[in-house]
Design a protein around this motif. Sequence first.
Motif, short mmCIF file in Angstrom:
data_model
loop_
_atom_site.label_atom_id
_atom_site.label_comp_id
_atom_site.label_asym_id
_atom_site.label_seq_id
_atom_site.Cartn_x
_atom_site.Cartn_y
_atom_site.Cartn_z
N UNK A 138 0.81 -1.22 0.00
CA UNK A 138 0.00 0.00 0.00
C UNK A 138 0.85 1.28 0.00
N UNK A 139 1.82 1.35 0.89
CA UNK A 139 2.63 2.57 1.00
C UNK A 139 3.39 2.86 -0.29
N UNK A 140 4.04 1.85 -0.83
CA UNK A 140 4.82 2.04 -2.04
C UNK A 140 3.92 2.49 -3.19
N UNK A 141 2.79 1.85 -3.30
CA UNK A 141 1.82 2.19 -4.36
C UNK A 141 1.33 3.62 -4.21
N UNK A 142 0.96 3.99 -3.00
CA UNK A 142 0.39 5.32 -2.75
C UNK A 142 1.43 6.42 -2.90
N UNK A 143 2.65 6.15 -2.45
CA UNK A 143 3.71 7.16 -2.60
C UNK A 143 4.09 7.36 -4.06
N UNK A 164 -0.09 14.41 3.00
CA UNK A 164 -0.54 13.15 2.40
C UNK A 164 0.48 12.04 2.64
N UNK A 165 1.76 12.40 2.56
CA UNK A 165 2.80 11.40 2.81
C UNK A 165 2.71 10.88 4.25
N UNK A 166 2.47 11.78 5.18
CA UNK A 166 2.32 11.37 6.58
C UNK A 166 1.10 10.46 6.76
N UNK A 167 0.02 10.79 6.08
CA UNK A 167 -1.20 9.99 6.17
C UNK A 167 -0.98 8.58 5.63
N UNK A 168 -0.29 8.50 4.51
CA UNK A 168 0.01 7.20 3.90
C UNK A 168 0.86 6.36 4.84
N UNK A 169 1.84 6.98 5.47
CA UNK A 169 2.68 6.26 6.43
C UNK A 169 1.86 5.71 7.60
N UNK A 170 0.92 6.51 8.09
CA UNK A 170 0.07 6.06 9.19
C UNK A 170 -0.84 4.91 8.76
N UNK A 171 -1.38 5.01 7.56
CA UNK A 171 -2.21 3.92 7.06
C UNK A 171 -1.41 2.62 6.98
N UNK A 172 -0.15 2.73 6.52
CA UNK A 172 0.67 1.53 6.40
C UNK A 172 0.98 0.93 7.76
N UNK A 173 1.16 1.75 8.76
CA UNK A 173 1.40 1.24 10.11
C UNK A 173 0.24 0.36 10.56
N UNK A 233 -6.23 3.50 16.69
CA UNK A 233 -5.55 3.91 15.45
C UNK A 233 -6.26 5.10 14.83
N UNK A 234 -5.48 5.89 14.11
CA UNK A 234 -6.04 6.91 13.24
C UNK A 234 -5.68 6.55 11.81
N UNK A 235 -6.71 6.37 10.98
CA UNK A 235 -6.48 6.07 9.57
C UNK A 235 -6.96 7.24 8.72
N UNK A 236 -6.52 7.26 7.48
CA UNK A 236 -6.85 8.34 6.56
C UNK A 236 -7.42 7.73 5.29
N UNK A 237 -8.73 7.40 5.32
CA UNK A 237 -9.31 6.62 4.22
C UNK A 237 -9.45 7.38 2.91
N UNK A 257 -10.09 15.98 2.63
CA UNK A 257 -9.41 14.84 2.00
C UNK A 257 -8.43 14.16 2.95
N UNK A 258 -7.77 14.93 3.78
CA UNK A 258 -6.69 14.41 4.61
C UNK A 258 -7.09 14.26 6.07
N UNK A 259 -8.37 14.27 6.35
CA UNK A 259 -8.82 14.15 7.75
C UNK A 259 -8.61 12.72 8.25
#
Length: 375
Positions: free
Chosen positions: A31-36, A68-77, A211-215, A229-231
């Motif tokens: 997910x992270x690699x794809x999203x970044x 957005x990069x921070x959000x993606x990192x959190x989603x991957x965690x 957890x906090x996710x960013x869907x 978008x980034x909530x």
Amino acid sequence: MSETPQTSAYEEERTEEAETTAEVLNALAYYKKYSLLELSNRAQAYKRLPVHHRDMIAPAFEAALRKAKECINENQKFLDTVLESGRSMLGPEGNGDFLEKAYSITALRPATEHYMKKVRSTLRQLKRDWSEEGRAERDSCYSHILKAMEERYPDVEKRKDVQVVVPGSGLARLVWQLVQDGFSTMGNEYSMLMLLVSNYILNCCDEEKQFTIYPYVGETSNQWSYENQLRGIRIPDVCPKESGKVRGNTFSMCAGDFVSAMEDYNESFDCVITCFFLDTATTPFVYLDVIKRILKPGGVWINFGPLLYHYAGEHQDAIELPYEEIIKLVRTYGFDIVKDERFAEEPSKYVCDEKSMLQYTYYCGYFECTKKTTE
């Protein structure tokens, strides 16, 4: 001599299962690699703008890219924790080489667009089923079913003897709620991705809002603002591990497609609940045959949802019927319609971003019916 082809067929099935599981595991890890990569493409497009155009949208655009990069990192965690819990869910006991094969196939190779869409959809599904923000959407669907069950079975102490099955249970919030209300409930789900995520939520989360996710971080269309978008969305809104009461009822999950999973069940359930599910078969007959067989005489079937036929135009054997014909068919199968409500003015939503410029709503059909005790 007859054992060889049987063994071969079994091994082929296990290999296919391992490969499918590997695709899901890989998509979670990728997910992270794809999203970044998508984010990088947006950054490159921004850099290619003429300077005077770029200056018009900076610094907000650049700040949104960083966020957005921070959000993606959190989603991957969060997805990494799901992956780790998946090891205990899938094995190793009883799975042996199967589990190892699934994990060995997963090596952060590029995941397909198909599976990446499923991962993103699952993040949105988490918001629907396991967050405070998703409460209104859940209520627009689940409340009709839960109210009907409470009215039909008012004696809470006796609910433990009511055997309920919920096919297409997704992330299992409706199943969990039925268990909280005292019913002995089995969820049935085909998607390995849904099973992995629901397993983590139900069995591994240690506290509310852990957890906090960013869907919506990857959703760039129809946004009112970067803030929307980034909530972040806090999950879960309740901690299933800590909310259990001693009721004497049972809670279980059954993996596999509904038809195959129910092969060994005959007149086993007091209640079948289908929510946003009836339209997922190639034809309504597929599910009607199973539901009639697994229900006890006098058992109840509760259905809520639209008719967004999933195989329309994609499967040569697909048959799509309007709601009126579904009701006629239910009667033909030997069910008595107890209630038939059509929410033509009361919309329901499904995995919807209520803060988006685009809103999908469904005006759902709802029916309760009972299986006749004699033909």
